[in-house]
Design a protein around this motif. Structure first.
Motif, mmCIF file in Angstrom:
data_model
loop_
_atom_site.group_PDB
_atom_site.id
_atom_site.type_symbol
_atom_site.label_atom_id
_atom_site.label_comp_id
_atom_site.label_asym_id
_atom_site.label_seq_id
_atom_site.Cartn_x
_atom_site.Cartn_y
_atom_site.Cartn_z
ATOM 1 N N PRO A 276 0.815 -1.221 0.000
ATOM 2 C CA PRO A 276 0.000 0.000 0.000
ATOM 3 C C PRO A 276 0.848 1.271 0.000
ATOM 4 O O PRO A 276 2.010 1.269 0.405
ATOM 5 C CB PRO A 276 -0.816 -0.123 1.291
ATOM 6 N N TRP A 277 0.200 2.359 -0.443
ATOM 7 C CA TRP A 277 0.823 3.669 -0.488
ATOM 8 C C TRP A 277 0.263 4.536 0.628
ATOM 9 O O TRP A 277 -0.930 4.470 0.929
ATOM 10 C CB TRP A 277 0.544 4.351 -1.829
ATOM 11 N N ILE A 278 1.110 5.346 1.221
ATOM 12 C CA ILE A 278 0.679 6.305 2.226
ATOM 13 C C ILE A 278 0.654 7.695 1.585
ATOM 14 O O ILE A 278 1.652 8.130 1.012
ATOM 15 C CB ILE A 278 1.608 6.318 3.450
ATOM 16 N N LEU A 279 -0.488 8.352 1.660
ATOM 17 C CA LEU A 279 -0.611 9.715 1.154
ATOM 18 C C LEU A 279 -0.256 10.698 2.260
ATOM 19 O O LEU A 279 -0.868 10.691 3.327
ATOM 20 C CB LEU A 279 -2.040 9.979 0.663
ATOM 21 N N TYR A 280 0.727 11.529 1.990
ATOM 22 C CA TYR A 280 1.112 12.612 2.886
ATOM 23 C C TYR A 280 0.674 13.941 2.269
ATOM 24 O O TYR A 280 0.573 14.053 1.047
ATOM 25 C CB TYR A 280 2.634 12.640 3.080
#
Length: 284
Positions: A276-280
């Motif tokens: 998964p990708w983490i959106l900052y």
């Protein structure tokens, strides 16, 4: 020792090519010219005239900027150059007129990139799988597909209810989700997206075409009950079959799923669930 940061141009490609990034197949190298022009911008940190760290940004919907394309020469690792580049780019972006939000995506396992983003003041918003499949049979119930929404106003009403009022994360493109605002939903884009609603008009789904190396039918569904809505997956599958007739390369259904949503998928599902990708992000 002389250190400078500046915007890159196509003539800087030989310097980029000379960096030792440890990335065997680097997509940036193949589209360097495109990433240094138009709405895409690349910046580089030079040490005594030598390019040692790179980052960039792109503008979406006129109001959102996404940072990324971070690359560093491994021979200069540990000197904080990535943080310097990202901090510089962030300041440059916030000088632009109309930018309301700046963000960046990084994979969950990429803790070094997460440290860089947190050092420059970006905060985590959401973690998402870019879930891919070619087969939705395990999720289909045999129900009829939902009815298309043709009215622009009706589409805007749905977006206002599900996203603008709440400020929830909207998957604007594959890889690029943003916190929703009215600025994100321009009429021309909405007209190109297909909307469908169920018979009792309590649910809707959006399908839209995207291409990032492969072809995608990007499905956007704003509720967590994606495995229990009759006709939802028949609707998505129908549009996927239409797209397959128009493409001659690898073509997938893409849906952004939280970890919790991914866990609700049936055991027989055919989705690929990459890291998964983490959106900052940070508001201006």
């Amino acid at each position: 020792m002389s250190k400078t940061i500046r915007m890159l141009n196509k003539d800087d490609y030989p310097q980029y090519e000379a960096m030792e990034t440890g990335i065997e197949f680097d997509y940036i190298a193949h589209i360097f010219d495109r990433l240094a022009t138009g709405d895409n911008h690349l910046y580089g940190l030079f040490l005594d005239g030598r390019l040692v760290s790179v980052g960039g940004y792109s503008i979406y919907a006129g109001s959102y900027a996404m940072l990324g394309r971070l690359r560093s020469d491994l021979r200069f690792k540990g000197n904080g150059f990535s943080t310097e580049v990202v901090s510089y780019i962030l300041n440059e972006v916030f000088k632009l007129n109309g930018i309301r939000w700046v963000g960046a995506n990084t994979q969950e396992h990429n803790t070094s990139a997460q440290r860089v983003l947190e050092k420059v003041g970006l905060n985590p918003y959401i973690t998402l799988h870019g879930a891919l499949t070619k087969d939705t049979a395990a999720l289909e119930s045999g129900a009829e597909p939902w009815q298309p929404v043709t009215s622009l106003q009706r589409k805007k009403d749905w977006l206002n209810q599900a996203y603008i009022r709440t400020g929830d994360i909207f998957p604007y493109e594959c890889y690029y989700p943003f916190p929703a605002s009215a600025e994100l939903f321009q009429d021309e884009a909405i007209k190109q997206w297909s909307f469908y609603e169920n018979d009792d008009k309590t649910r809707f789904v959006i399908t839209k075409y995207d291409q990032k190396k492969y072809h995608y039918l990007h499905a956007v569904y704003p509720w967590h009950d994606l495995t229990s809505q009759p006709g939802l997956w028949e609707t998505i599958a129908s549009d996927y079959r239409k797209l397959l007739q128009q493409t001659d390369d690898e073509t997938y259904i893409w849906m952004d799923l939280t970890k919790e949503e991914a866990q609700t998928l049936p055991a027989s599902h055919q989705f690929e669930l990459p890291s998964p990708w983490i959106l900052y992000g940070k508001e201006n």
